[in-house]
Scaffold this active site. Structure first.
Site, short mmCIF file in Angstrom:
data_model
loop_
_atom_site.label_atom_id
_atom_site.label_comp_id
_atom_site.label_asym_id
_atom_site.label_seq_id
_atom_site.Cartn_x
_atom_site.Cartn_y
_atom_site.Cartn_z
N CYS A 274 19.95 16.64 -30.35
CA CYS A 274 19.52 16.41 -31.73
C CYS A 274 19.45 14.94 -32.12
CB CYS A 274 20.41 17.19 -32.70
SG CYS A 274 22.13 16.63 -32.79
N HIS A 332 25.06 17.76 -36.73
CA HIS A 332 23.64 17.89 -36.41
C HIS A 332 22.93 16.70 -37.05
CE1 HIS A 332 19.81 19.41 -35.34
NE2 HIS A 332 19.44 19.73 -36.57
N ASP A 355 13.19 17.59 -39.37
CA ASP A 355 14.06 17.82 -38.22
C ASP A 355 13.21 18.16 -37.00
OD1 ASP A 355 16.01 18.44 -36.43
OD2 ASP A 355 17.08 19.84 -37.72
N ASN A 395 25.32 24.60 -46.63
CA ASN A 395 25.99 25.41 -47.65
C ASN A 395 26.56 26.75 -47.19
OD1 ASN A 395 25.73 24.09 -50.44
ND2 ASN A 395 23.64 23.90 -49.66
N ASP A 397 28.81 29.86 -45.74
CA ASP A 397 30.25 30.17 -45.66
C ASP A 397 30.62 30.55 -44.23
OD1 ASP A 397 30.40 29.78 -48.36
OD2 ASP A 397 30.34 31.92 -48.88
#
Length: 683
Positions: A274, A332, A355, A395, A397
């Site tokens: 990356c 990342h 990206d 974001n 969980d």
């Protein structure tokens, strides 16, 4: 009447490069200018002089088969939306007339040909007078990539070096990178990247027309940096087997990658991960004149099903298992590019996430973005491009599950770990800038979110787990450093008024930043007896001999599982961290008086902190300072021994440059790095 004949044409490269801030591209044979601003062309006539009463000039500009013809007028009135050509307003020299060509602020990026038509009483003549490269212009208010601050234009367009942030938010690693945009052949290679794209191959006319739009350019480049759908620059490899190419950790700059790609006839370069994909894209975008910066997201979620939940599985003894298609990457790396988004309406201008790492398809192609950072903050998943995917990366969980023979023993949720730190290099300084608050609304203050210097943090980290009857916390006493033991503390609290017998399991596994961990390399098991409401603090360490040769540049997943023998209740707490490598130091004699075209000396020093002897290859490089790379073989160096190497360099141009050194060790999976910023100024 005698014919009007042109003896030669002067594209005034030195003057135009200075006024267009493209002096860095002077190694290119072409004139390089930015759109929305005039550039000067001078003619030397042979024979009779130019007579404005009977003679006239026409300029034709050609991009592929597209062309536009315009008269050379005596009016300086220009429009930011149209092509214009006019004679030098300071006066016409009939024997050597000069003219200015002004391009629209939305003109297409590419290599243009110039033709001059001379019209006189004796007829019309055509002359091919050269070609020029046209780039985006962040100095022009009418350009969609306009940036209002000079220090940001210098950082995000002109700076040819930077820092990439890796490791973990607890123990940051700042990796020097040379973007190399001014090195030989890089400009031509970046332009060729557009020429060999599928969009250009399918329809040259349509591609040329759309190249005025930075949104379009950025999607083309994002797809072309990887090779999944085209003859892109880099082949990704996360297998750990790099025998057919170069270990991604070995790259130190974009120039070698782009040159190899071009020289191979546009065959993918092996290999990238990356940060390499992102850094190479940053080079291409800066070359094309689009402001760009490299951004790191720590604890980045890869949510394959879009439910904003990542599941992590552990065994009853704390070993992390690979049982989910979703994953958390410890870090990342992507890029942000600055542009207006007229397609989305007001409020979405500014930084856009792009990206190039091939993860998911966007409209059928492995690319991502541009996704407005403001849209990610506001969860505007109705807008283009790829906002739901990027939103999940920062974001989601985390659900942590303890299993035994397929049965769930325990379950807990962490809502704060993903996207815990999002950062980039600061403007004008070699240190970190925390930009987390630009992506998400931070729920509570967190020590790991504070801005840090490029050196490792001395903060400890604290993770807690709790059940009805017992709670446990795991604290790293200090940031782990190579050659020193990993020190950590486990605190166990009995929350009930009855005595407890607790089984404690400790497990440490090495892992790559984007993989599930490998086998356990250290573990400890014991019984803890707790009186009612008692708390115990237990100190542990992992010795260097237990992790050297196993961890290297990888990370460590450390987990604690407590099991209440009476209730069978289990609680888990874990931490993933990196062990900071030692630094190479670089000292420069007379560093306050570094001037171009003069030889200077630097001293590179490395001290072996490991418990075993090391050997390897030392590589020193610096765009604008050293031609290519200089390598030295390091003979076996015993623990605690120091080695020094003197090198010379000759700066090519003024500005802030980076001298960097890397030591690839032969017997430890680690690359040691160091850098020194060099300020080059005129005497």
């Amino acid at each position: 009447m005698e014919d009007l004949t042109i003896q030669y044409v002067n594209l005034e490269q030195s003057e135009n490069h200075k006024s267009h801030r493209t002096e860095g591209f002077s190694s290119s044979k072409a004139l390089v200018v930015r759109r929305g601003a005039p550039f000067r062309v001078s003619l030397q006539l042979k024979g009779r002089a130019f007579n404005p009463q009977t003679d006239s000039l026409m300029i034709r500009v050609l991009l592929g088969r597209l062309y536009l013809t315009m008269p050379v007028t005596f009016s300086k009135k220009v429009s930011p939306s149209s092509w214009r050509a006019y004679f030098n307003p300071e006066g016409l020299n009939p024997q050597s007339p000069s003219m200015f060509i002004c391009t629209p602020a939305s003109a297409s990026v590419g290599t243009y040909r110039l033709q001059l038509y001379v019209l006189s009483q004796s007829g019309q003549k055509k002359f091919a007078i050269g070609h020029f490269v046209l780039l985006c212009n962040p100095w022009c208010r009418e350009d969609a990539v306009f940036v209002p601050f000079e220090d940001q234009r210098e950082e995000y367009v002109q700076n040819d070096s930077g820092l990439l942030y890796m490791g973990t938010s607890l123990n940051l690693v700042s990796r020097p990178w040379s973007f190399d945009q001014y090195e030989a052949d890089i400009l031509e290679t970046c332009l060729n990247l557009l020429q060999v794209s599928p969009q250009h191959t399918r329809s040259r006319r349509r591609d040329y027309i759309k190249r005025g739009d930075p949104i379009y350019i950025s999607r083309v480049v994002s797809a072309m940096i990887n090779c999944e759908d085209d003859c892109g620059v880099l082949k990704g490899n996360w297998s750990g087997d790099f025998k057919q190419g170069v270990n991604p950790s070995m790259w130190t700059g974009s120039g070698d990658i782009l040159r190899q790609w071009a020289q191979s006839g546009f065959s993918p370069v092996k290999y990238g991960q990356c940060w390499v994909f992102a850094a190479v894209m940053c080079t291409v975008m800066r070359v094309l004149g689009i402001p760009c910066r490299v951004v790191t997201n720590f604890n980045s979620a890869h949510d394959t099903n879009g439910n904003l939940v990542i599941e992590e599985y552990y065994s009853e003894t704390g070993k992390k298992l690979h049982q989910s298609k979703d994953s958390i990457w410890n870090f990342h790396v992507w890029v942000e590019c600055w542009m207006t988004r007229r397609d989305l309406g007001p409020g979405m201008d500014g930084w856009q996430v792009l990206d190039p790492t091939p993860q998911e398809r966007s409209r059928g192609v492995f690319c991502c973005g541009p996704a407005p950072v403001k849209a990610i903050m506001d969860r505007r998943i109705d807008l283009i491009y790829d906002i739901p995917f990027v939103y999940a990366e920062v974001n989601a969980d985390i659900h942590t599950i303890i299993v035994k023979q397929g049965q769930v023993l325990s379950h807990s949720t962490d809502t704060e770990r993903v996207g815990s730190l999002i950062c980039t290099k600061a403007v004008g300084f070699p240190r970190l800038w925390n930009i987390t608050a630009q992506y998400k609304r931070i729920k509570s203050p967190n020590p790991s979110l504070r801005s840090r210097s490029s050196t490792m943090s001395e903060d400890s980290t604290l993770k807690r787990g709790s059940s009805q009857g017992v709670s446990v916390s795991l604290t790293l006493d200090k940031a782990p450093v190579a050659g020193a033991p990993v020190l950590f503390t486990v605190k166990v609290i009995n929350k009930e008024p009855v005595a407890k017998v607790i089984k404690k399991h400790l497990n440490a596994q090495a892992k790559e930043y984007n993989h599930s961990p490998s086998d356990t390399f250290w573990e400890a098991h014991s019984i803890i007896r707790l009186a009612p409401m008692e708390a115990k603090v237990l100190h542990h360490q992992i010795a260097p001999a237990q992790y050297e040769g196993v961890v290297g540049d990888d990370l460590v997943n450390l987990a604690v599982v407590l099991e209440d023998e009476a209730s069978q209740e289990r609680v888990l707490v874990s931490e993933e961290f990196n062990i900071a490598s030692p630094q190479i130091t670089i000292q420069i004699a007379d560093e306050d008086s570094i001037t171009p075209q003069k030889e200077h000396t630097a001293l590179v020093t490395f001290t072996n902190p490991f418990s075993m002897p090391v050997s390897g290859v030392l590589t020193v490089a610096g765009a604008g300072l050293i031609q290519g790379k200089v390598q030295f073989r390091l003979l076996p160096l015993r623990s605690g021994e120091r080695v020094q190497q003197s090198i010379t360099f000759i700066p090519k141009m003024v500005g802030m440059k980076m001298l960097q050194a890397s030591l690839s060790l032969a017997n430890i999976n680690s690359i040691i790095r160091g850098f020194k910023m060099v300020s080059v100024s005129n005497a």
